[in-house]
Scaffold this motif. Structure first.
Motif, mmCIF file in Angstrom:
data_model
loop_
_atom_site.group_PDB
_atom_site.id
_atom_site.type_symbol
_atom_site.label_atom_id
_atom_site.label_comp_id
_atom_site.label_asym_id
_atom_site.label_seq_id
_atom_site.Cartn_x
_atom_site.Cartn_y
_atom_site.Cartn_z
ATOM 1 N N PHE A 9 0.813 -1.209 0.000
ATOM 2 C CA PHE A 9 0.000 0.000 0.000
ATOM 3 C C PHE A 9 0.856 1.272 0.000
ATOM 4 C CE2 PHE A 9 -2.829 -3.093 2.306
ATOM 5 C CZ PHE A 9 -3.719 -3.279 1.249
ATOM 6 N N SER A 10 2.129 1.118 -0.388
ATOM 7 C CA SER A 10 2.977 2.300 -0.506
ATOM 8 C C SER A 10 2.643 3.093 -1.772
ATOM 9 C CB SER A 10 4.459 1.900 -0.510
ATOM 10 O OG SER A 10 4.775 1.121 -1.654
ATOM 11 N N CYS A 11 1.895 2.464 -2.668
ATOM 12 C CA CYS A 11 1.402 3.130 -3.874
ATOM 13 C C CYS A 11 0.039 2.541 -4.194
ATOM 14 C CB CYS A 11 2.361 2.959 -5.044
ATOM 15 S SG CYS A 11 2.711 1.233 -5.440
ATOM 16 N N ASN A 12 -0.704 3.173 -5.059
ATOM 17 C CA ASN A 12 -2.025 2.671 -5.419
ATOM 18 C C ASN A 12 -1.896 1.560 -6.459
ATOM 19 O OD1 ASN A 12 -3.538 4.283 -3.723
ATOM 20 N ND2 ASN A 12 -3.690 5.955 -5.200
ATOM 21 N N GLY A 13 -2.429 0.392 -6.115
ATOM 22 C CA GLY A 13 -2.423 -0.742 -7.028
ATOM 23 C C GLY A 13 -3.834 -1.183 -7.330
ATOM 24 N N ASP A 14 -4.005 -2.484 -7.504
ATOM 25 C CA ASP A 14 -5.343 -3.014 -7.787
ATOM 26 C C ASP A 14 -6.301 -2.752 -6.640
ATOM 27 O OD1 ASP A 14 -4.415 -3.970 -10.189
ATOM 28 O OD2 ASP A 14 -4.033 -5.989 -9.444
ATOM 29 N N VAL A 15 -5.803 -2.890 -5.423
ATOM 30 C CA VAL A 15 -6.607 -2.651 -4.225
ATOM 31 C C VAL A 15 -6.090 -1.396 -3.543
ATOM 32 C CG1 VAL A 15 -7.322 -3.543 -1.990
ATOM 33 C CG2 VAL A 15 -7.061 -5.113 -3.930
ATOM 34 N N VAL A 16 -7.018 -0.497 -3.203
ATOM 35 C CA VAL A 16 -6.678 0.781 -2.579
ATOM 36 C C VAL A 16 -7.358 0.846 -1.221
ATOM 37 C CG1 VAL A 16 -6.797 3.286 -2.784
ATOM 38 C CG2 VAL A 16 -6.494 1.877 -4.833
ATOM 39 N N ILE A 17 -6.634 1.326 -0.212
ATOM 40 C CA ILE A 17 -7.231 1.494 1.103
ATOM 41 C C ILE A 17 -7.241 2.966 1.483
ATOM 42 C CG2 ILE A 17 -6.615 -0.798 1.935
ATOM 43 C CD1 ILE A 17 -4.289 0.490 3.476
ATOM 44 N N GLY A 18 -8.245 3.347 2.287
ATOM 45 C CA GLY A 18 -8.297 4.703 2.815
ATOM 46 C C GLY A 18 -8.561 5.750 1.766
ATOM 47 N N GLY A 19 -8.246 6.983 2.111
ATOM 48 C CA GLY A 19 -8.456 8.098 1.200
ATOM 49 C C GLY A 19 -9.912 8.224 0.802
ATOM 50 N N THR A 20 -10.135 8.422 -0.487
ATOM 51 C CA THR A 20 -11.502 8.552 -1.007
ATOM 52 C C THR A 20 -11.986 7.249 -1.637
ATOM 53 O OG1 THR A 20 -10.653 9.384 -3.121
ATOM 54 C CG2 THR A 20 -11.187 11.017 -1.421
ATOM 55 N N SER A 21 -11.270 6.147 -1.395
ATOM 56 C CA SER A 21 -11.646 4.874 -2.005
ATOM 57 C C SER A 21 -12.972 4.385 -1.434
ATOM 58 C CB SER A 21 -10.558 3.828 -1.768
ATOM 59 O OG SER A 21 -10.439 3.510 -0.394
ATOM 60 N N ASP A 22 -13.669 3.582 -2.219
ATOM 61 C CA ASP A 22 -14.939 2.986 -1.816
ATOM 62 C C ASP A 22 -14.646 1.667 -1.107
ATOM 63 O OD1 ASP A 22 -17.358 1.742 -1.568
ATOM 64 O OD2 ASP A 22 -17.877 1.788 -3.702
ATOM 65 N N PRO A 23 -14.836 1.583 0.217
ATOM 66 C CA PRO A 23 -14.464 0.352 0.912
ATOM 67 C C PRO A 23 -15.257 -0.869 0.463
ATOM 68 C CG PRO A 23 -15.673 1.834 2.375
ATOM 69 C CD PRO A 23 -15.356 2.611 1.131
ATOM 70 N N ALA A 24 -16.503 -0.666 0.032
ATOM 71 C CA ALA A 24 -17.292 -1.808 -0.442
ATOM 72 C C ALA A 24 -16.666 -2.396 -1.700
ATOM 73 C CB ALA A 24 -18.727 -1.374 -0.712
ATOM 74 N N ARG A 25 -16.319 -1.537 -2.652
ATOM 75 C CA ARG A 25 -15.717 -2.009 -3.893
ATOM 76 C C ARG A 25 -14.333 -2.604 -3.642
ATOM 77 N NH1 ARG A 25 -15.595 -4.804 -8.214
ATOM 78 N NH2 ARG A 25 -14.276 -4.004 -9.905
ATOM 79 N N GLN A 26 -13.530 -1.953 -2.792
ATOM 80 C CA GLN A 26 -12.184 -2.444 -2.522
ATOM 81 C C GLN A 26 -12.215 -3.761 -1.752
ATOM 82 O OE1 GLN A 26 -9.599 -1.050 -4.010
ATOM 83 N NE2 GLN A 26 -11.080 0.414 -4.873
ATOM 84 N N THR A 27 -13.197 -3.930 -0.879
ATOM 85 C CA THR A 27 -13.366 -5.207 -0.179
ATOM 86 C C THR A 27 -13.670 -6.311 -1.176
ATOM 87 O OG1 THR A 27 -14.142 -4.114 1.835
ATOM 88 C CG2 THR A 27 -14.744 -6.434 1.547
ATOM 89 N N GLU A 28 -14.553 -6.020 -2.107
ATOM 90 C CA GLU A 28 -14.906 -7.005 -3.133
ATOM 91 C C GLU A 28 -13.676 -7.402 -3.941
ATOM 92 O OE1 GLU A 28 -17.760 -7.249 -7.132
ATOM 93 O OE2 GLU A 28 -17.965 -5.579 -5.726
ATOM 94 N N LEU A 29 -12.877 -6.414 -4.340
ATOM 95 C CA LEU A 29 -11.680 -6.691 -5.133
ATOM 96 C C LEU A 29 -10.670 -7.530 -4.352
ATOM 97 C CD1 LEU A 29 -11.077 -3.213 -6.826
ATOM 98 C CD2 LEU A 29 -11.682 -5.350 -7.996
ATOM 99 N N MET A 30 -10.396 -7.109 -3.119
ATOM 100 C CA MET A 30 -9.388 -7.816 -2.329
ATOM 101 C C MET A 30 -9.799 -9.251 -2.044
ATOM 102 S SD MET A 30 -7.889 -7.064 1.504
ATOM 103 C CE MET A 30 -6.650 -5.852 1.045
ATOM 104 N N PHE A 31 -11.031 -9.436 -1.600
ATOM 105 C CA PHE A 31 -11.437 -10.779 -1.218
ATOM 106 C C PHE A 31 -11.583 -11.692 -2.438
ATOM 107 C CE2 PHE A 31 -13.404 -9.513 3.151
ATOM 108 C CZ PHE A 31 -12.137 -9.117 3.569
ATOM 109 N N ALA A 32 -11.858 -11.131 -3.612
ATOM 110 C CA ALA A 32 -11.855 -11.927 -4.834
ATOM 111 C C ALA A 32 -10.438 -12.401 -5.152
ATOM 112 C CB ALA A 32 -12.431 -11.128 -5.998
ATOM 113 N N GLN A 33 -9.460 -11.528 -4.965
ATOM 114 C CA GLN A 33 -8.068 -11.929 -5.178
ATOM 115 C C GLN A 33 -7.652 -13.024 -4.205
ATOM 116 O OE1 GLN A 33 -5.645 -8.426 -4.838
ATOM 117 N NE2 GLN A 33 -6.302 -7.564 -6.802
ATOM 118 N N MET A 34 -8.033 -12.873 -2.951
ATOM 119 C CA MET A 34 -7.689 -13.868 -1.947
ATOM 120 C C MET A 34 -8.332 -15.219 -2.267
ATOM 121 S SD MET A 34 -8.015 -11.227 1.258
ATOM 122 C CE MET A 34 -8.345 -12.490 2.486
#
Length: 263
Positions: free
Chosen positions: A61-86
């Motif tokens: 998370f030192s740079c913005n990649g496929d999954v983004v945390i915090g800032g103005t990111s949408d946690p619902a969308r980012q949760t979906e992306l991360m857990f799909a990768q996992m």
């Protein structure tokens, strides 16, 4: 500001002054580090499975990649992306690194005196909301609070550990469910392996992808129910002495520590 916080600020100022003079910033920590190192084989997993052996995805998370945390990111969308990768990699847990200089901590909320508190002092474990968290060693509740500002910890518990005379340190559990705080009181004991709390969901957890922020603390600096989760990069060596690598307890074999350059 209460007397406890004032004394904590004075101790931090002493650590910073010692470091500026080329001295060990927090020499008291060496005895605590030695105790943790000598007792690593006694710690229980904070999850229901073994972090030493399970498959993981270690995120950057030192740079913005496929999954983004915090800032103005949408946690619902980012949760979906991360857990799909996992799920695709059959990895039950995602990991956010210790010492990582994170892009999400560059907002005014994390800046004091012009420099952001951007370097991560804990380790993040990403799993679904409701995931139970277990005690890695015996402890008692030191303090707890619902730090309910956006991008804050949300519900948080700080546990105190006194495993033997002369050894006292704390562990912090952040981004929890509100139910995790029900029935707690300062001094409440929890045994090693006992369930302490559960992962929270957004927005209750500070509006993040569901995860546990786990951190070791050698000096609470007068704080209760809350603590610094990231440090100014210019002060890293001081903070590393106060909040050593949480993987000393978690013991994941993967490289879950960012380099000093943040990569």
């Amino acid at each position: 500001m209460n007397d406890e916080l004032v004394r904590g600020e004075e101790r931090l100022a002493t650590c910073l002054a010692r470091y500026a003079q080329g001295e060990a910033p927090f020499p008291e920590g060496q005895k605590l580090l030695s105790w943790i190192g000598d007792n690593q084989d006694q710690f229980a997993s904070v999850l229901s499975f073994d972090l030493k052996t399970c498959r993981k995805i270690v995120y950057d998370f030192s740079c913005n990649g496929d999954v983004v945390i915090g800032g103005t990111s949408d946690p619902a969308r980012q949760t979906e992306l991360m857990f799909a990768q996992m799920a695709a990699q059959n990895a039950p847990v995602g990991v956010g690194r210790y010492r990582e200089d994170r892009i999400c901590y560059q907002s005014p909320q994390f800046k004091v005196g012009g420099e952001a508190r951007s370097q991560h002092l804990g380790i993040d474990l990403f799993l679904p909301a409701g995931t139970p968290v277990f005690m890695p060693l015996d402890g008692v509740v030191h303090s707890f609070a619902d730090n309910d500002l956006p991008l804050d910890y949300g519900p948080t518990i700080i546990m105190e550990h006194n495993p033997e005379p002369g050894i006292t340190f704390w562990t912090l559990y952040g981004h929890l469910s509100r139910e995790s705080l029900v029935g707690l009181y300062e001094g409440k004991p929890f045994a090693k392996g006992e369930e302490l709390c559960q992962f929270g969901d957004y927005p209750i957890n500070g509006d993040w992808i569901p995860h546990l922020h786990f951190q070791i603390i050698f000096d609470l600096l007068g704080k209760r129910g809350d603590y610094f989760g990231a440090a100014k990069p210019s002060q890293w060596d001081v903070w590393e002495a106060i909040c050593p690598n949480a993987n000393l307890i978690l013991q994941m074999p993967e490289n879950v520590t960012a380099s000093r350059q943040g990569v």
